[in-house]
Design an enzyme around this catalytic site. Structure first.
Site, PDB file in Angstrom:
ATOM      1  N   ARG A  76       0.867  -1.185   0.000  1.00 32.89           N
ATOM      2  CA  ARG A  76       0.000   0.000   0.000  1.00 32.89           C
ATOM      3  C   ARG A  76       0.900   1.230   0.000  1.00 32.89           C
ATOM      4  NH1 ARG A  76       2.410   2.066   3.704  1.00 32.89           N
ATOM      5  NH2 ARG A  76       0.807   3.670   3.741  1.00 32.89           N
ATOM      6  N   GLY A  77       0.261   2.406  -0.089  1.00 35.38           N
ATOM      7  CA  GLY A  77       1.035   3.634  -0.235  1.00 35.38           C
ATOM      8  C   GLY A  77       1.134   3.931  -1.723  1.00 35.38           C
ATOM      9  N   ALA A  78       0.874   5.217  -2.080  1.00 36.80           N
ATOM     10  CA  ALA A  78       0.709   5.562  -3.490  1.00 36.80           C
ATOM     11  C   ALA A  78       1.884   5.140  -4.400  1.00 36.80           C
ATOM     12  CB  ALA A  78       0.421   7.060  -3.601  1.00 36.80           C
ATOM     13  N   ARG A 119      -7.703  -0.260  -6.562  1.00 36.31           N
ATOM     14  CA  ARG A 119      -7.827   0.893  -5.661  1.00 36.31           C
ATOM     15  C   ARG A 119      -7.995   2.155  -6.520  1.00 36.31           C
ATOM     16  NH1 ARG A 119      -4.191   1.299  -0.531  1.00 36.31           N
ATOM     17  NH2 ARG A 119      -6.152   2.160   0.258  1.00 36.31           N
ATOM     18  N   GLN A 224      -1.843   2.407   9.954  1.00 39.75           N
ATOM     19  CA  GLN A 224      -0.552   2.521   9.264  1.00 39.75           C
ATOM     20  C   GLN A 224       0.435   3.346  10.094  1.00 39.75           C
ATOM     21  OE1 GLN A 224      -3.524   3.119   7.854  1.00 39.75           O
ATOM     22  NE2 GLN A 224      -3.598   2.576   5.702  1.00 39.75           N
ATOM     23  N   ASP A 265      -1.952  10.848  -2.020  1.00 38.36           N
ATOM     24  CA  ASP A 265      -2.321   9.824  -2.992  1.00 38.36           C
ATOM     25  C   ASP A 265      -2.699  10.432  -4.331  1.00 38.36           C
ATOM     26  OD1 ASP A 265      -2.914   8.658  -0.169  1.00 38.36           O
ATOM     27  OD2 ASP A 265      -2.574   6.987  -1.524  1.00 38.36           O
ATOM     28  N   ASN A 275      -5.402  12.436   0.584  1.00 40.11           N
ATOM     29  CA  ASN A 275      -4.499  11.590   1.364  1.00 40.11           C
ATOM     30  C   ASN A 275      -5.336  10.813   2.379  1.00 40.11           C
ATOM     31  OD1 ASN A 275      -1.821  10.679   2.001  1.00 40.11           O
ATOM     32  ND2 ASN A 275      -1.948  11.855   3.887  1.00 40.11           N
ATOM     33  N   LYS A 276      -4.665   9.982   3.153  1.00 43.24           N
ATOM     34  CA  LYS A 276      -5.336   9.090   4.108  1.00 43.24           C
ATOM     35  C   LYS A 276      -6.402   9.819   4.928  1.00 43.24           C
ATOM     36  CE  LYS A 276      -5.048   5.600   4.503  1.00 43.24           C
ATOM     37  NZ  LYS A 276      -6.068   4.742   3.822  1.00 43.24           N
TER      38      LYS A 276
END
Ligand code: RUB
Length: 371
Positions: A76-78, A119, A224, A265, A275-276
């Site tokens: 995960r993570g852009a 995603r 996270q 993201d 973002n998150k």
């Protein structure tokens, strides 16, 4: 009684020693390997769902496995999912039995669709997939396409680390000795191929000789912040304190934090940052307390075409909210709203750190200059 105590103590010390060794062994491996990499015609990645308790590497030879890994947050993570998507297409090239270019392109288009649908919010996934398809389309033969696609995907992974290091250097100039920096989610080595974006900036600031402390938010529902950011920073010897997401206002109101840096993201040409989930709350609180709020992201995170109404916010399953890990923490059949990302408007942002420099408001102008 005394003998029993000594015996008990010995066992306890031994257990602690064994645990410590296992832990440092895991850390050593984590340092020498990357979040995601191409090895012997397969994709190897750290299973991030198991961190920080278990460090496990998974190896995939089928693009469908990579798609599943992206969907279930194994990776995960852009930037990390951008490179994983590219590696997924490299696997598809090897899986296809095509003998003609057209056949192979058709197979790749289908693989791209499956990988893309995993995603929807991080633009890096589309960026990675499109870049590979461009390369595939310019090849003449099946062999040439296979070779070029694999080489390009590998190069994208290598470049990711270099980009993060340049970003880190550019961003470090915004931070001072003795700053306490808040970060949200994980925009670290684990969200990228290595070094990290927001955490890369923190690492570079520290490497430049400045003494900085970090406050990491826990980042519910998938944590996270506590599982990945606290793990990465603690390992690097950076002073990190973990807070529940609900303590963001408290730490700001009590002068426990004086700067903020998060990842992204997707960033629009207008400076709207996706973002998150929870980033918007942090940014709003920062404005209220006059604390500079920075975003660190590579140019591959920018979406110069879309408007805010075009961006799809991923909605994730209810069980992430109704429990923590395997433990149920909510009543049965409760309604849940579980968006994975939110949008922070440009007026809350002090600067966007990229590998090409720092964009400052007004963002429409400064972002255009970056390209
Ligand atoms: C990850 C997330 C991170 C950005 C970081 O969400 O929101 O902050 O991806 O990106 P998830 P970058 O864990 O759901 O994938 O490293 O480019 O700053």
């Amino acid at each position: 009684m005394y003998t029993i105590l000594i015996f008990y103590n010995k066992i306890l010390n031994y257990t602690i020693l064994v645990q410590k060794n296992i832990y440092s062994f895991h850390i050593e491996i984590l340092l020498s390997l990357k979040t995601v990499e191409w090895k012997d015609d397969s994709v190897v990645m750290i299973d991030q769902t198991k961190l920080p308790n278990i460090l496990e590497y998974v190896t995939y030879t089928d693009f469908n496995q990579v798609a599943h890994a992206i969907r279930t947050l194994v990776v995960r993570g852009a930037p990390a999912i951008g490179v994983s998507g590219a590696f997924g297409l490299a696997l598809a090239c090897l899986q296809s039995k095509a003998t003609e270019k057209n056949e192979l392109i058709k197979f790749l288009e289908n693989a791209k669709k499956i990988l893309f649908e995993t995603r929807p919010t991080a633009i890096n996934l589309a960026w990675g997939l499109n870049k590979i398809m461009e390369v595939a389309n310019t090849g003449n033969t099946v062999e040439e396409i296979r070779r070029n696609v694999i080489e390009t995907a590998k190069k994208m992974a290598e470049e990711d680390i270099q980009i993060n290091m340049s970003m880190g250097k550019n961003g470090s100039e915004l931070f001072n000795d003795n700053d306490t920096i808040m970060t949200h989610c994980n925009a670290g080595a684990l969200a990228t191929v290595g070094y990290g974006t927001a955490l890369g900036v923190i690492r570079a600031t520290k490497e430049s000789g400045k003494n900085v402390k970090v406050i990491a938010t826990e980042t519910r529902p998938v944590q996270q912040g506590s599982r990945l950011t606290a793990f990465e920073l603690k390992h690097d010897g950076i002073d990190v304190s973990l807070i529940p997401d609900t303590a963001v206002g408290y730490t700001m109101a009590n002068n426990l934090v004086n700067k903020i840096v998060v990842g992204a993201d997707r960033i629009l040409r207008t400076g709207h940052v996706y973002n998150k989930i929870g980033t918007y709350q942090v940014a709003t609180m920062a404005k209220q307390h006059n604390i500079p709020f920075y975003v660190a992201a590579p140019l591959s995170t920018f979406d110069m075409k879309s408007n805010p109404e075009d961006v799809i916010i991923e909605q994730r399953k209810a069980s992430e909210v109704t429990g923590i890990g395997d433990k149920k923490t909510a009543p049965d059949d409760i309604n849940v709203i579980n968006p994975a990302f939110d949008m922070t408007p440009p007026e809350l942002i002090s600067g966007i750190i990229t590998e090409k420099g720092v964009a400052k408001p007004p963002f429409e102008e400064s972002i255009k200059k970056l390209f």
